[in-house]
Every structure is written in structure tokens, then in C-alpha cells.
Design a protein around this motif. Structure first.
Motif, short mmCIF file in Angstrom:
data_model
loop_
_atom_site.label_atom_id
_atom_site.label_comp_id
_atom_site.label_asym_id
_atom_site.label_seq_id
_atom_site.Cartn_x
_atom_site.Cartn_y
_atom_site.Cartn_z
N UNK A 157 -35.52 -76.67 -1.87
CA UNK A 157 -36.56 -75.83 -1.26
C UNK A 157 -37.36 -75.06 -2.31
N UNK A 158 -36.78 -74.85 -3.49
CA UNK A 158 -37.46 -74.08 -4.54
C UNK A 158 -37.95 -74.96 -5.70
N UNK A 159 -37.81 -76.26 -5.56
CA UNK A 159 -38.21 -77.22 -6.60
C UNK A 159 -37.52 -76.91 -7.93
N UNK A 160 -36.19 -76.84 -7.88
CA UNK A 160 -35.38 -76.62 -9.08
C UNK A 160 -34.58 -77.89 -9.34
N UNK A 161 -34.51 -78.27 -10.60
CA UNK A 161 -33.69 -79.41 -10.99
C UNK A 161 -33.01 -79.11 -12.31
N UNK A 162 -31.71 -79.25 -12.35
CA UNK A 162 -30.96 -79.14 -13.60
C UNK A 162 -30.81 -80.57 -14.12
N UNK A 163 -31.34 -80.84 -15.31
CA UNK A 163 -31.36 -82.22 -15.77
C UNK A 163 -30.52 -82.48 -17.01
#
Length: 134
Positions: A70-76
Motif C-alpha cells: 500500500x505504501x510502495x515499499x520494496x526491500x531488495x
């Protein structure tokens, strides 16, 4: 238009994600060891307790992932280094990194694990009472 940096709440979500990932792995590993060790007389009891902690961690991890979406967060990228955990992330187009040193990471892991296992969150033990006649 400039992209504002990551908020403290978003940083907290990323930190929780990292903690929950490690906690879940530790609980799963502990369950396997308890089952396979042959040391415990009743391993199923201990496995059940640890599995319940793993389930709680998995539920919370799923909720954090929903918040990520929902917050457009991605741990990559997650790297375990000598000093601690480092994670690279993207949040609303902003790319950054977070480092958590081992002492504070382990301390928070232990506090959370105690709660997920249904134990007191503090790591202080009540004073032991000496048996009569000692």
C-alpha cells in the motif's frame, strides 16, 4: 517535483520486516532442531510452543508486506555483515539503505520473540528463593 525522503513510520516498517524475517527463520530452525535432536523426552510440546511463535511472526510479517504494497515499499537487498544487518530498499521512488547493528538487532529480536512465545517481554528473571534448610 522532488520526492520526499522516507518517513520514520516507513523506516519502522522496514525494520519490523527485517526483524520478523529473521525471527521467523530462527523459530523454524529451532523447531527442526528440537524435533531432530532426540534430546527432548516430549519434543512435540516444545515444538508446539515455538510453532505458535512462528505463526505469530508469520501473521505480522504478512501484515507488514501488505503495508509495503500500500505504501510502495520494496526491500531488495539484505546483507548480513560483520557489524549488523544492512538492507537496501525503494520507497515511493526513493532508494536508500538501512543498517542495524547486531547488539540492538539481537536485543529487539529477543524482546519480540519472548512476546511471540507468550513470555514476559523483559529479560529479567524473578529472584530465586532458596529452599528451606539451605
Amino acid at each position: 517535483m522532488a520526492i520526499t525522503g522516507i518517513t520514520p513510520e516507513e523506516r519502522s516498517l522496514i525494520k519490523s520486516y527485517l526483524l520478523l524475517m529473521f525471527i521467523h527463520k530462527v523459530f523454524e530452525r529451532d523447531c527442526r532442531i528440537i524435533q531432530e535432536s532426540g534430546v527432548f523426552k516430549t519434543p512435540q510440546l516444545y515444538v508446539e510452543v515455538v510453532e505458535n511463535g512462528a505463526k505469530r511472526a508469520a501473521i505480522l510479517l504478512r501484515e507488514v508486506k501488505q503495508e509495503f504494497a500500500s505504501r510502495t515499499i520494496k526491500v531488495f537487498d539484505i546483507h548480513r555483515g560483520h557489524n549488523g544487518i544492512e538492507a537496501r530498499y525503494a520507497c515511493r521512488g526513493y532508494v536508500g539503505s538501512m543498517e542495524i547493528l547486531w547488539p540492538s538487532f539481537r536485543e529487539e529480536m529477543m524482546t519480540r520473540m519472548r512476546v511471540y512465545l507468550g513470555l514476559s517481554p523483559s529479560n529479567t528473571r524473578p529472584p530465586q528463593v532458596a529452599a528451606a534448610g539451605q
